[in-house]
Design a protein around this motif. Sequence first.
Motif, PDB file in Angstrom:
ATOM      1  N   SER A   1      50.142  37.579  82.999  1.00  0.00           N
ATOM      2  CA  SER A   1      50.425  36.164  82.742  1.00  0.00           C
ATOM      3  C   SER A   1      51.764  35.747  83.351  1.00  0.00           C
ATOM      4  CB  SER A   1      50.434  35.901  81.234  1.00  0.00           C
ATOM      5  OG  SER A   1      51.378  36.738  80.577  1.00  0.00           O
TER       6      SER A   1
ATOM      7  N   ILE B   1      41.789  35.203  79.729  1.00  0.00           N
ATOM      8  CA  ILE B   1      43.130  34.849  79.234  1.00  0.00           C
ATOM      9  C   ILE B   1      42.964  34.046  77.945  1.00  0.00           C
ATOM     10  CG2 ILE B   1      45.243  33.574  79.731  1.00  0.00           C
ATOM     11  CD1 ILE B   1      44.992  36.049  81.396  1.00  0.00           C
TER      12      ILE B   1
ATOM     13  N   LEU C   1      41.116  30.617  84.353  1.00  0.00           N
ATOM     14  CA  LEU C   1      41.904  31.647  83.668  1.00  0.00           C
ATOM     15  C   LEU C   1      41.312  31.951  82.293  1.00  0.00           C
ATOM     16  CD1 LEU C   1      45.545  30.496  84.554  1.00  0.00           C
ATOM     17  CD2 LEU C   1      44.367  32.536  85.385  1.00  0.00           C
ATOM     18  N   ARG C   2      40.889  30.926  81.581  1.00  0.00           N
ATOM     19  CA  ARG C   2      40.267  31.184  80.279  1.00  0.00           C
ATOM     20  C   ARG C   2      38.948  31.934  80.448  1.00  0.00           C
ATOM     21  NH1 ARG C   2      41.422  28.280  75.810  1.00  0.00           N
ATOM     22  NH2 ARG C   2      40.112  29.893  74.877  1.00  0.00           N
TER      23      ARG C   2
ATOM     24  N   GLN D   1      47.981  33.378  75.285  1.00  0.00           N
ATOM     25  CA  GLN D   1      48.522  33.865  76.547  1.00  0.00           C
ATOM     26  C   GLN D   1      48.745  32.700  77.514  1.00  0.00           C
ATOM     27  OE1 GLN D   1      45.451  36.830  77.400  1.00  0.00           O
ATOM     28  NE2 GLN D   1      47.023  38.431  77.279  1.00  0.00           N
TER      29      GLN D   1
END
Length: 983
Positions: free
Chosen positions: A524, A886, A881-882, A890
């Motif tokens: 991250s 993530i 990203l999710r 985060q």
Amino acid sequence: MALLIMILRKMIKNKWLELSLLFGLVLTVALTSSMPIYTNAILQRMLSQELQNLQTGSGQYPGTYWLSADNPGTAGNDPQDAGFFTTDAYLSEKASGRFGLPVQQFVRERSTVVYSFLPSDTERMDVNKIRWANFTAISDVEKHVKLKDGRLPKKEPEGGVYEALVVPDALTELNLVLGNVFTIKDDNVKSEIRVKPVGVIEPSDYSDLFWYNSTVGYKSSFLIDLDLFDKSFTKGNALTVKASYWYFALDYTKMTLSSAKDFIAENGRITAHMKGQYDTYSKNAPALRTLSLYKEKETKLKILLLSLNVPVMLMLGFYLYMVANLITDRQKTEIAVLRSRGASRLQIILSYTIEGLVLGVIAFFAGPYVGVMITKVLGASSGFLEFVQRAKLHAEVNKEAFEYALIAVAGSLVMTLIPVLLATRYSIVAHKQQLARIQKQSFWHKYYIDFILIAISLYGLQSYETRMSRMLSLGANTSDMSIDPLLFLIPAFFVLGLGLCLLRLYPWFIRLIYLIGRRWWPPSLYYTLIQVGRTSASFKFIMVFMIITIATGIFSASANRTINKNVADKIDYKIGADITMQIHWDNDAPPILLSGGANSEDGDTAGETASSNKAAPQKTQYTEPSFLPFTQMPDVEHAAKVFIKKNASYYAPAPAKGKDAGGSKLQEQDKIELMGIDTYEFGNAAWLRDGLLDYSFNSYLNLLASDPTAVLISSSMARQHGLKPGDLIQIGWYGANTAEFIVYGIVDYWPTWNPGAGGSSQPAAEDGGNAARADIPNLVIGNLSYIQSSISLEPYEVWLKLKAGSSSERFYQEIAGKGYDILSLADANQERIAAVNDPFQLAINGVMTLDFLISIVITFVGFLLYWVLSLLARTLQFGILRAMGISFFQLLGMLVAEQLLISGAAILLGVLTGNLTSRLFVRLFEMSFDPKTQILPFEVTFNSSDQVGLYVIVTAMMVLGIGILGFTVSRIRIHQAVKLGED
């Protein structure tokens, strides 16, 4: 109409951006229009206060407007009005509105020359006493008097006898009794004129503004009706009319700056009339002397406000450009399509101009009223981010405010059209090509604008320092420099230039962080560093905002604190304690000595020394009043006796003549100021700023206390006469003894003493001439008890330190109850309050506080706007990203890290820039002080509480901003983001 509807629909589509732009426009217009509003409000307060002070200080009614004109005389039987009737008509016409003020009284008065009167009743009246008097007529006098004796006179002569009124003083002055007839005895008066006083009058109300003169001024006058006076004397030529008078009593409490201009204009018209009508005339208008200073004050105050607002103007211009650029960025594709389909650049710019005008019109009408609220904030400020309960300023929107608003709207419109002008250069193809390229270096970095701004500011700094050193060395008056706009513009250039220069190094800083921990950074944080490092150019706008805000806040706090502290220190040093006073001592001095004798501090001459051949004057004996009550007052913490002799003398043995040197006498070497103190109480009551002496203040007092004959001398005296610690000196003054003292120390500063050219910062005169030495002050400080016992007992001053929270008014009541006769009094607290209420000090305190608050608000709005739009533009990234695993926390941590790397770095750079700017440029404000009155060295002041308050505000802004950003991220739907990417 269709074009306007299309523009309005587009504005509604981008409502949040448009509202943000409108917010900046309203603030810009409000700040600009507040300058004339504040100037008028503060000058109005000053005008009212000074007119009130004029009445209380001089006893003159400020609304007085009095005119008189002499009669040049006429020949033959021509009417001798000398233009009086013309002036009557001119002044009476629209009298109630001609000055722009309510007319409380309008009085006309005429008088004859003085004649000798003899009584007709020679048996009961003293015919040997010649009574000199005149006839006087005052319009409507019957409405403003009451009869003390007798009756009112008839309007026409009865039996050739004029009936008249007299004032009580006339009974004694003219030795007359009511009912007696008096006849004028004058060869130039052809017909017999007789007068009979029938009533004694006095004012019905002694505070009535009708009476320009006291009734005592009519003690040699017979008062008759004005119409009768004009019929018999002015037109009938029975007697010679000496003069005519006209008197207005105006309600000065209703005077505003606009009515003051009407007052001055009407005065000019009346003056022109009087000059054209009479050879000689007189005028008395106390308010004119006060009003004559206001045009210059108004001009200086406007320039000062404009100068103080330069930094926040730059901030607002930057903000408007950024918001306009954000709007344009979202519409660049649309602009490029229009260009590709044949729309000219002028057409596109015209459409955005209409859009800007819609917002500008709203800001134009709303901004001045917001400016009124800004003015009220200015009036309540007593320091940086400090507000007090003070009488509200009378702020109102005027024509000038809208003129300033129009200029602000025009300038803002130009700023918002610059991004549009740049965007219209590209077609759709060129626009897509530009999107595919790596972002280029910013304009200010490409053309080294940062280095140019730093160079300009440093050159200005060096130039000002050179000018300042020259002016201070010459002791010239630098009051005009306090309103130099460059004094405020140069620090703003330095803040902007240094901020941009630090941003030039910022990408290298990010790379350094990345390289240091690239083996240990979690994914991250690794992503955050890559994101910030590769797109740092897109964050520079918001970083510049934050750097300028923090730096401007720190600079404003330091400058404001420094100016206020130096003003307060100057007052405290000049007075010496919280309150200093001189009380009356009973003495046996003859009255002639009051105008300059042996005990007169200013009456001694250089030739009257102890070695003079003239007889010594008789020594005045004083009776010391009790000092104990001062120490027992509830509000007094410490009280000290301080004896100051302004014209004492320093003596040294005269040069020996011949072989015998033992018979040499003392000869005066120089005039000095002698101060006698009780060291313990003086140390508790007196004020002296730390760092002015080589050692602590108490150390020097301990030196004095160690030996009754010990003295401290000024460095100027030590240089001139070659004195050093351990030397013996003789001190005395004309009409008193001399005593021997030992020099124990040398000081550069001491409470109340102005070192002038003899201070430590200035070299001593080297020509050795007496004239040169006479201009250099010298000081000797000794023990009061030894001076009183060895030289003379003379009146001393009382220095008081009040307890914390004590009231000056309560102390005055206490001292009045003790029965002391106060000859002079100085109150440091009252002078500090007066200094804070000075219009220029109010402007500095208010504008610097307001500029910072506006900067914070603007930066907060820009901060949220920029990051919300940035997040919306990166919705697809966050969705991916999710989807990759993530978590929300985060993702939130990535945003926090991003904020720390961008906003946190901007705050640190702003702190660095602000502190460096303060240390370099705040000292230039010394040019705002006249060196003739600024005795103490100018000291730059930093207060940790100011910076703590600044950091709290900025931290709260960041926390709130991150919370809003987190809330925005939490509402992103992954499937919608991914679907958006597929589309």
